[in-house]
Design a protein around this motif. Structure first.
Motif, short mmCIF file in Angstrom:
data_model
loop_
_atom_site.label_atom_id
_atom_site.label_comp_id
_atom_site.label_asym_id
_atom_site.label_seq_id
_atom_site.Cartn_x
_atom_site.Cartn_y
_atom_site.Cartn_z
N LEU A 73 62.64 142.80 25.83
CA LEU A 73 62.71 141.44 25.30
C LEU A 73 61.34 140.84 24.97
O LEU A 73 61.21 140.09 24.01
N SER A 74 60.33 141.18 25.77
CA SER A 74 58.99 140.67 25.47
C SER A 74 58.47 141.24 24.15
O SER A 74 57.72 140.58 23.43
N GLN A 109 70.50 145.96 24.50
CA GLN A 109 70.32 144.93 25.53
C GLN A 109 71.37 143.83 25.36
O GLN A 109 71.09 142.78 24.78
N MET A 163 60.28 139.35 21.47
CA MET A 163 59.67 138.02 21.43
C MET A 163 58.37 138.02 20.63
O MET A 163 58.12 137.15 19.81
N ARG A 206 63.97 144.80 35.29
CA ARG A 206 64.05 145.61 34.06
C ARG A 206 65.45 145.58 33.47
O ARG A 206 65.64 145.57 32.27
N SER A 207 66.47 145.56 34.37
CA SER A 207 67.84 145.54 33.87
C SER A 207 68.13 144.23 33.13
O SER A 207 69.07 144.14 32.36
N GLN A 208 67.32 143.21 33.38
CA GLN A 208 67.48 141.94 32.67
C GLN A 208 66.75 141.97 31.32
O GLN A 208 66.72 140.98 30.60
N GLY A 209 66.12 143.09 31.03
CA GLY A 209 65.44 143.23 29.74
C GLY A 209 63.97 142.87 29.80
O GLY A 209 63.29 142.79 28.77
N PHE A 210 63.45 142.64 31.02
CA PHE A 210 62.05 142.25 31.15
C PHE A 210 61.25 143.34 31.86
O PHE A 210 61.80 144.37 32.22
N PHE A 248 67.16 133.61 36.40
CA PHE A 248 67.06 133.92 34.97
C PHE A 248 67.95 133.00 34.13
O PHE A 248 67.72 132.84 32.95
N GLU A 249 68.98 132.42 34.79
CA GLU A 249 69.86 131.50 34.08
C GLU A 249 69.06 130.35 33.44
O GLU A 249 69.32 129.94 32.32
N ILE A 274 56.74 131.33 22.40
CA ILE A 274 56.45 132.65 22.99
C ILE A 274 55.66 132.48 24.28
O ILE A 274 56.02 133.01 25.33
N ASN A 318 51.11 138.94 25.66
CA ASN A 318 51.75 138.13 24.59
C ASN A 318 51.27 136.68 24.64
O ASN A 318 50.98 136.08 23.60
N TYR A 336 57.84 130.82 26.96
CA TYR A 336 58.93 131.66 27.47
C TYR A 336 58.41 132.77 28.38
O TYR A 336 58.97 133.04 29.44
N GLU A 337 57.33 133.41 27.98
CA GLU A 337 56.77 134.48 28.81
C GLU A 337 56.33 133.94 30.16
O GLU A 337 56.53 134.58 31.19
N ASP A 362 64.56 147.35 22.91
CA ASP A 362 65.34 146.90 24.06
C ASP A 362 64.50 146.10 25.04
O ASP A 362 64.98 145.67 26.08
N ALA A 417 58.33 144.78 30.67
CA ALA A 417 57.72 145.76 29.77
C ALA A 417 56.19 145.72 29.87
O ALA A 417 55.50 146.51 29.26
N MET A 448 54.35 143.18 28.88
CA MET A 448 53.80 142.55 27.67
C MET A 448 53.71 141.04 27.79
O MET A 448 53.20 140.38 26.89
N GLY A 449 54.20 140.52 28.89
CA GLY A 449 54.28 139.08 29.05
C GLY A 449 52.93 138.39 28.92
O GLY A 449 52.71 137.63 27.97
N ASN A 489 70.07 136.84 28.21
CA ASN A 489 68.63 136.63 27.98
C ASN A 489 68.22 137.02 26.56
O ASN A 489 67.27 136.48 26.00
#
Lengths: 310, 114
Positions: free
Chosen positions: B33-34, B50, B37, A263-267, A177-178, A206, A275, A209-210, B31, A269, A271-272, B54
């Motif tokens: 990110l997508s 969050q 975005m 999920r803990s990284q904020g992803f 993720f870095e 967008i 989107n 990134y997705e 919360d 959802a 929606m990728g 990221n």
């Protein structure tokens, strides 16, 4: 979780990305030597010897029902069974490849199975070709020489510094993720500096990134390629697996296979991909379980005819 | 409402102050990110829990100008560094996302552009 990954040379990544994008049908051998069920092992031996090949598919009404490899031939020879029918010695469950699959899927298949060749079938499941690693090497060499010619031509006419033409490929690693986001940030900067309207730049960012996050979060690793000219930005994402069982389901907003850590990284959802599709003017996804996923998104730079209000 | 006006509200503490002090266009609370975005507006403030590096990548790409981290969540140093590089302001608050959104919406409502 994110070890230091050395980025390979841009030119080698670029060639890799180009051959990944080729269709199997463009690379395979069209002329296939096949036998029918009631042919003997002796027939197979003759075909192999005369044409210096190591595997012969067995077909029934153009459908592949088995394959006889050098190994099967040796076994039959050992047992003195060369006059027996191929159906007794062939391997029955054959892994075939579809002719319209991207070559990257085939490369995964070679890594996953220990077969030396794959019969290639069309939509009607009929045998249309055969793919060996030699075919892939040949494609690689062809692509390399083409690239070399292009580079030589480019050297004669150096590109203008503010040119919109760019081809760049990024390699992405699982759970890194870095570095997920680096490609998007660079592309955003590139387009912004060349006066592309912020709304369009945002759509490219967008989509890119997705796709980057998808490669990092869901694939075992892959590459993201950008092909930019005055007209459009073409983003291609290739990975080596695990592949998506049902791409229509994966395109549903809210559907996700992300684990807790992702999920803990904020992803995660779900929606990728929706989107990416929403911001793109053209969008295509292909996937095969165990072989990989390819996504292509095109965003037009000329506002006329582009996907406005996105 | 300018970004610096957030700081004047008692419940918010500025933890990353290297930003260009623009007029906020709006706000977005999420919360995921997508979701940020795809939906946050350029020049808006993000209200979230969050607190992660990221988040900065997403905000930078989406053009989000400021972030408010709710529920007193700790902001990691690497997030602060990334935000400073991108000139994105970060504020912290003990309030939750609902109360924060209500408060910010009130102030953005007074902004002459609306």
């Amino acid at each position: 979780m994110s070890p230091e990954h050395k980025q390979p040379l841009q030119s080698s990544l670029r060639v890799q990305e180009l051959i990944y994008g080729l269709r199997i049908s463009q690379v395979m051998t069209n002329k296939v030597f096949a036998v029918s069920r009631n042919c003997t092992m002796r027939d197979v031996q003759t075909i192999m010897k005369n044409n210096s090949i190591t595997g012969v598919p067995v077909v029934d009404n153009k459908r592949v029902v088995g394959i006889v490899s050098m190994n099967d031939l040796m076994n039959a020879l050992e047992q003195g069974a060369m006059e027996e029918c191929v159906i007794r010695w062939m391997v029955g469950e054959v892994q075939t490849l579809a002719e319209d699959m991207p070559l990257s899927f085939a490369i995964s298949a070679f890594g996953k199975f220990s077969f030396r060749q794959f019969p290639v079938v069309n939509k009607k499941n009929e045998l249309v070709g055969i793919l060996t690693f030699r075919n892939i090497n040949m494609a690689l060499i062809r692509e390399l020489s083409r690239q070399l010619r292009e580079m030589e031509q480019k050297n004669e006419q150096p590109p203008e510094p503010d040119s919109l033409v760019l081809a760049k490929v990024y390699q992405l690693h699982r759970y890194d993720f870095e570095n997920g986001g680096k490609a998007s940030a660079e592309m955003k900067k590139f387009l912004k500096e060349r006066g592309i309207p912020p709304k369009v730049v945002r759509r490219v960012a967008i989509a890119s990134y997705e796709l980057e996050i998808n490669l990092v979060a869901h694939s075992i690793g892959g590459m993201l390629g950008f092909d930019i000219n005055e007209e459009r930005v073409k983003i291609s994402s290739h990975d080596r697996g695990p592949g998506i069982k049902d791409t229509a389901v994966a395109m549903t907003e809210g559907y996700s296979t992300a684990n807790e850590w992702i999920r803990s990284q904020g992803f995660g959802a779900g929606m990728g991909l929706p989107n990416v599709k929403r911001v793109s003017d053209e969008f295509a996804i292909e996937s095969a379980v165990g072989m990989g996923t390819m996504v292509q998104a095109i965003i037009n730079l000329k506002t006329e005819g582009s996907n406005e209000n996105k | 409402m300018k970004i610096s006006d957030i700081q004047d509200l008692e419940v918010f503490t500025c933890v990353q102050g290297e930003y260009s002090n623009i007029e906020l266009t709006g706000g977005y609370t999420s919360d995921l990110l997508s979701d940020v975005m795809g939906n946050a507006d350029e020049g808006s403030v993000l209200i979230t829990i969050q607190a992660h590096k990221n988040t900065i990548a997403v905000c930078s790409l989406a053009g989000v100008a400021a972030i408010i981290i709710c529920n007193d969540r700790a902001v990691p140093d690497e997030m602060l560094d990334a935000a400073a590089n991108e000139n994105i302001a970060i504020f912290q608050t003990a309030e939750n996302q609902f109360k924060t959104s209500a408060l910010i919406a009130q102030h953005i409502g007074h902004c002459p552009a609306r």
